[in-house]
Design a protein around this motif. Sequence first.
Motif, PDB file in Angstrom:
ATOM      1  N   ALA A 192       8.887  -1.756  17.691  1.00 40.33           N
ATOM      2  CA  ALA A 192       7.804  -1.513  16.112  1.00 40.33           C
ATOM      3  C   ALA A 192       8.418  -0.797  14.805  1.00 40.33           C
ATOM      4  O   ALA A 192       8.597  -0.740  13.632  1.00 40.33           O
ATOM      5  N   LEU A 215      12.471  -4.345  21.896  1.00 40.83           N
ATOM      6  CA  LEU A 215      11.704  -4.926  22.658  1.00 40.83           C
ATOM      7  C   LEU A 215      12.147  -5.598  23.605  1.00 40.83           C
ATOM      8  O   LEU A 215      11.477  -5.998  24.785  1.00 40.83           O
ATOM      9  N   LEU A 218       5.197  -8.953  18.563  1.00 40.25           N
ATOM     10  CA  LEU A 218       6.554  -8.676  17.692  1.00 40.25           C
ATOM     11  C   LEU A 218       7.724  -9.634  17.698  1.00 40.25           C
ATOM     12  O   LEU A 218       8.430  -9.819  16.408  1.00 40.25           O
ATOM     13  N   GLN A 266       7.008 -11.585  14.846  1.00 36.66           N
ATOM     14  CA  GLN A 266       7.612 -11.573  13.593  1.00 36.66           C
ATOM     15  C   GLN A 266       9.124 -11.018  13.528  1.00 36.66           C
ATOM     16  O   GLN A 266       9.208 -11.478  12.422  1.00 36.66           O
ATOM     17  N   ALA A 298      10.569  -8.650   9.716  1.00 40.89           N
ATOM     18  CA  ALA A 298      10.823  -7.122  10.146  1.00 40.89           C
ATOM     19  C   ALA A 298      11.381  -6.326   8.683  1.00 40.89           C
ATOM     20  O   ALA A 298      11.764  -5.726   8.840  1.00 40.89           O
ATOM     21  N   LEU A 324       5.310  -5.769   8.113  1.00 38.98           N
ATOM     22  CA  LEU A 324       5.456  -4.807   9.530  1.00 38.98           C
ATOM     23  C   LEU A 324       5.403  -3.847   8.597  1.00 38.98           C
ATOM     24  O   LEU A 324       5.372  -2.725   9.150  1.00 38.98           O
ATOM     25  N   GLY A 375       1.767  -3.618  12.405  1.00 39.82           N
ATOM     26  CA  GLY A 375       3.148  -5.010  12.695  1.00 39.82           C
ATOM     27  C   GLY A 375       2.434  -4.958  13.826  1.00 39.82           C
ATOM     28  O   GLY A 375       0.856  -5.081  14.347  1.00 39.82           O
ATOM     29  N   ALA A 376       3.888  -4.743  14.856  1.00 37.64           N
ATOM     30  CA  ALA A 376       2.949  -5.265  16.575  1.00 37.64           C
ATOM     31  C   ALA A 376       1.790  -3.506  16.850  1.00 37.64           C
ATOM     32  O   ALA A 376       1.032  -3.793  18.337  1.00 37.64           O
TER      33      ALA A 376
END
Length: 163
Positions: free
Chosen positions: A97, A112, A138, A141, A147, A153, A158-159
């Motif tokens: 993130a 990730l 995420l 996204q 991103a 984000l 975000g996440a």
Amino acid sequence: MVRIGQAIMLHRGGDREEARNRFAALWQETDPDADLFHRCTIAHYMADTQDDPADELAWDLRALAAADALHDGHRQGGEHQLAVRSLYPSLHLNVAAGHARLGNEDAARSALARAREKLAALAADAYGQGVRAAVERLEKQLSDGAAAPGGPLDGDGGAGHLP
């Protein structure tokens, strides 16, 4: 751990600056070779108190480095290794993130993927479900192009940073 818990409570109670000050003091007091679990925990939560996304990512990377050193077992025994194993998905997620917030999509996707690889260590409880859901969010996204700096984000978490 009591003092770390107190700083966490300050942060959760809305006193971000005092929490940051206490985490900074704790960081200075801990031994980089002997207190890896505590340093991982401090850095993990210190990241949440940062105003600048680059600073947040730097603390997330410190947390991950401490976890890696502990997990590798080169410096400490195994009493905290189970806890660190279950923390890994969140650590990698937070690094992902952070990279995403800074517009580093390749680094975000790589971190990730590492988070996803570690999901099996999580229990089927609320914490595990929360981390799994955050990984999914995420990933979505990133695939939606969120991103880029200024995207969803950027600045809103975000996440989300998970414990």
